[in-house]
Design a protein around this motif. Structure first.
Motif, short mmCIF file in Angstrom:
data_model
loop_
_atom_site.label_atom_id
_atom_site.label_comp_id
_atom_site.label_asym_id
_atom_site.label_seq_id
_atom_site.Cartn_x
_atom_site.Cartn_y
_atom_site.Cartn_z
N UNK A 133 4.70 -11.41 19.35
CA UNK A 133 3.90 -10.63 18.40
C UNK A 133 3.93 -11.30 17.03
N UNK A 134 5.12 -11.62 16.54
CA UNK A 134 5.21 -12.28 15.23
C UNK A 134 4.53 -13.64 15.24
N UNK A 135 4.73 -14.39 16.31
CA UNK A 135 4.11 -15.71 16.41
C UNK A 135 2.59 -15.60 16.32
N UNK A 136 2.02 -14.66 17.06
CA UNK A 136 0.57 -14.48 17.05
C UNK A 136 0.07 -14.01 15.70
N UNK A 137 0.85 -13.20 15.02
CA UNK A 137 0.38 -12.63 13.76
C UNK A 137 0.49 -13.59 12.58
N UNK A 138 0.72 -14.86 12.86
CA UNK A 138 0.55 -15.86 11.82
C UNK A 138 -0.94 -15.96 11.49
N UNK A 139 -1.76 -15.40 12.38
CA UNK A 139 -3.20 -15.20 12.14
C UNK A 139 -3.44 -13.71 12.18
N UNK A 140 -4.40 -13.23 11.41
CA UNK A 140 -4.74 -11.81 11.44
C UNK A 140 -5.29 -11.45 12.81
N UNK A 141 -4.72 -10.41 13.43
CA UNK A 141 -5.13 -10.00 14.78
C UNK A 141 -4.92 -8.51 14.96
N UNK B 48 -12.78 0.05 14.98
CA UNK B 48 -11.72 1.00 15.37
C UNK B 48 -10.43 0.31 15.80
N UNK B 49 -10.22 -0.93 15.41
CA UNK B 49 -8.99 -1.66 15.74
C UNK B 49 -8.29 -2.06 14.45
N UNK B 50 -7.00 -1.76 14.37
CA UNK B 50 -6.21 -2.13 13.20
C UNK B 50 -5.81 -3.59 13.31
N UNK B 51 -6.02 -4.32 12.23
CA UNK B 51 -5.61 -5.71 12.18
C UNK B 51 -4.34 -5.83 11.35
N UNK B 52 -3.48 -6.75 11.78
CA UNK B 52 -2.19 -6.98 11.14
C UNK B 52 -2.02 -8.46 10.88
N UNK B 53 -1.09 -8.76 9.96
CA UNK B 53 -0.70 -10.15 9.70
C UNK B 53 0.78 -10.17 9.34
N UNK B 54 1.42 -11.29 9.60
CA UNK B 54 2.84 -11.45 9.31
C UNK B 54 3.05 -11.46 7.80
N UNK B 55 4.18 -10.91 7.35
CA UNK B 55 4.56 -10.96 5.93
C UNK B 55 5.50 -12.14 5.70
#
Length: 108
Positions: free
Chosen positions: A19-27, A72-79
């Motif tokens: 999850x963290x690895x993927x969220x190096x890009x907004x997803x 309707x999908x929340x996007x996240x990114x790593x801090x």
């Protein structure tokens, strides 16, 4: 670096790592699930329940942040904290790999 957070997340579960690895890009969650399946040749499939539990905990702990909602999908990114935790875990995995191959590890 928050030592309490570091103790909670390291060593990381495979799910948390991906999850963290993927969220190096907004997803959003579905993107992450599909990317992980692709990266692992379908060996790791993150269920919706596991995904949302992890996203919620990581957001609460400051490793990821919500950026926006699209279709309707929340996007996240790593801090920055999440990136630091991921970098520590990547070094730990690299050390394990090198040591398993009989190479001396000097921390670089």
């Amino acid at each position: 670096m928050n030592k309490k957070i570091q103790k909670i997340y390291i060593p990381m579960t495979e799910t948390g790592f991906y999850i963290l690895f993927c969220l190096q890009e907004e997803m959003h969650a579905y993107n992450i699930t599909e990317r992980v399946k692709e990266m692992t040749n379908d060996e790791i499939v993150i269920s919706a329940g596991t995904m949302y539990t992890n996203l919620s905990k990581m957001e609460k702990d400051g490793l990821i942040q919500y950026t926006k909602e699209t279709n309707s999908r929340k996007l996240y990114i790593i801090t920055n904290l999440g990136q630091n935790i991921l970098d520590i875990e990547l070094k730990r995995i690299e050390r394990l790999y090198k040591n398993s191959k009989g190479e001396l590890y000097n921390g670089n």
